[in-house]
Design an enzyme around this catalytic site. Sequence first.
Site, mmCIF file in Angstrom:
data_model
loop_
_atom_site.group_PDB
_atom_site.id
_atom_site.type_symbol
_atom_site.label_atom_id
_atom_site.label_comp_id
_atom_site.label_asym_id
_atom_site.label_seq_id
_atom_site.Cartn_x
_atom_site.Cartn_y
_atom_site.Cartn_z
ATOM 1 N N GLU A 168 1.679 1.529 -3.199
ATOM 2 C CA GLU A 168 0.444 1.866 -3.887
ATOM 3 C C GLU A 168 0.222 4.101 -3.975
ATOM 4 O O GLU A 168 0.070 4.521 -4.618
ATOM 5 C CB GLU A 168 -0.983 1.716 -3.367
ATOM 6 N N ASN A 192 1.102 -1.565 0.133
ATOM 7 C CA ASN A 192 -0.270 0.233 -0.001
ATOM 8 C C ASN A 192 0.872 1.008 -0.206
ATOM 9 O O ASN A 192 0.784 2.120 -0.283
ATOM 10 C CB ASN A 192 -0.596 0.547 1.176
#
Length: 473
Positions: free
Chosen positions: A194, A191
Site C-alpha cells: 500500500e 500495508n
Amino acid sequence: MNNDNKAKYAFGMVGLGTMGRNLLLNMADNGFAVTGYDKSEKMLQFFEEEGKKHDLKGFADIEQFVGSLQSPRTIILLVPAGAIVDSVILELQPLLAKGDIIIDSGNSHFTDTSRRYLELKEKGIHFFGMGISGGEEGARFGPSMMPGGDKEAYAVVKDMLEAVSAKVNGDPCVTYIGAGASGHFVKMTHNGIEYAIMQLLAEAYDIMKNGLGYDNNQIQQVFEKWNNGRLKSFLMEITKDVFLVKDDKTDAFLIDVIKDEAKSKGTGKWTSQVAMDVEMPIPTIDAAVTTRNLSKLKNLRVELNEAFGETEKIKADADFIEDLEEAFYFAMANAYAQGMHLLWKASIDFEYGLNMAEIAKIWRGGCIIRAEFLEDIYQAYQKQPDLQHLFSDKNVQAKIKKSLKGTRNVVTSGINAGLGIPCFTAALTYFDTLKTGRMASNLTQAQRDFFGAHTFERIDSEGIFHADWNKNL
Ligand code: 3PG
C-alpha cells in the site's frame, strides 16, 4: 446498557471505536448475535444508537460481557496495537475457559502476535491475529480479512467471517491464512505494498505537475482514464477524486493547501525491517517508507531547494502520458511482486504454510490494495502454487516486457529533469538487477576477502577459498 448476563451472544467485541462498531453492525446485518464491551459510556451509547435496528446492547463490565457469550466464547479485539492488547488479554484471561477464542484484529506487530499466540496456547485459548483492511467503510460493508492461528478454531469463525467479508464474483475476501502470526504478517505486507502504490501515485502526480506543468484538472483526467483501464484500483479511484475536491476555506483545490509532510503509523516500516531480517529485497516498498521520512525534512528541503535550484520541465513527446501509464503499470507490478516474494520467504522461514493464490484472491476486494492487477497475480499463483517470484509467470512477463520501453523513458526523463522519483527508479533498478545473470557481486566478495579474509566461492570448483591478495599485487 445490558445487565442481562445470560450466555446468548455468539460473538463479542472489545473496543467499540468506529472500526469495532462498524464490524459488529456488519455482523448483526448478517444475522449474527453480537455484543460489545467498552469502558467508555460514550462509545456504548454510539453503539446502541447505531445498532437500534438490531436492538444491540453493549457492556461496560467485562465479567458481564464475557458471561453473555456462548461457548466457545469468541472475542474480537479492535483496540490500538501495542500494550493495550496485552492489558485487555490480561483482563480477559481469568474469565475465559479452554477452547475459547481471542481474535486480535488491530494492526499488531507479528512478533507480538507470535508471543501472545504461544502464551495463550499454553492456557488452551486459541489466539488469532487477524489483519483487517478496508478502513471504516470496509468494516461496515465488507472488508478483506486475514486470520492466522489455530486451524481447528477457524471452523468456529469461518461462516461469520465469510458472511461479513467483501465478495468478488461471489467469493469471500477472507481465508484461513496460516499458522501462528501469519495473519498479521500478511496484513503488514499488504500495508507495505500500500505504501509503495501510494508513493507511486504521488510520483506520477509530481511528474505531471512539476515535470509536465499539468494543472489539477488535467491530472484528474489522467488518473480517471487510468482508473478505467488495467490500472483500475481502489487507490487510483480515490486519487482521481482527490483532485476534484475544493477547499471550503479558500478558493483553492484542497490538495494544494495540504502540507507536503507524510505521516505513518509504522506498518510500512515494519515490512522493510523484516524484509532486511529475512534478506528479501523489496526496494520499491523501502523507497516508499524512506520517502515518507524524507518528506518530514521540510526545512532542510526548502534550504537545499534554494541552494540547488528548481527542477526542469520534461521535454515530453505526444506519447509521454502513455509511457507514464506503462511506467505506473511496471512499478506497481514490482511493488506487488516484491510483497508476494517477501510472503513466499516468510512462509518458509516462519513455517506459515501460506497459500499465495488464496492471499491474492482475498486481496481482490474489500482491502486498500484491491486492484485489477490482483486477478493476474491470483491466476499466476493458481497455475503454479510454488511460484517463487511473480515475474516467472509467462502472462506477467509478457505484460512487463511491453511496459519496459515506456518505463525507461519516464524514469530517465524524470531523472534528467531533476525530479525525485524514488519508487519508480527503485522498481526499474530492482528489475534490471534481478534479471542480471551474472552481477558484479564477485567484486564485493573479492573486496571482503581482501580486507577481511572473509573468503569467497569459485565458479569452477566447490569449496571456500581465500586469496593472498597483496602477494599477487
Ligand atoms: C492504516 O492502517 O490505516 C493504513 O493502512 C496505513 O496507515 P499509515 O499510512 O498511517 O501507516
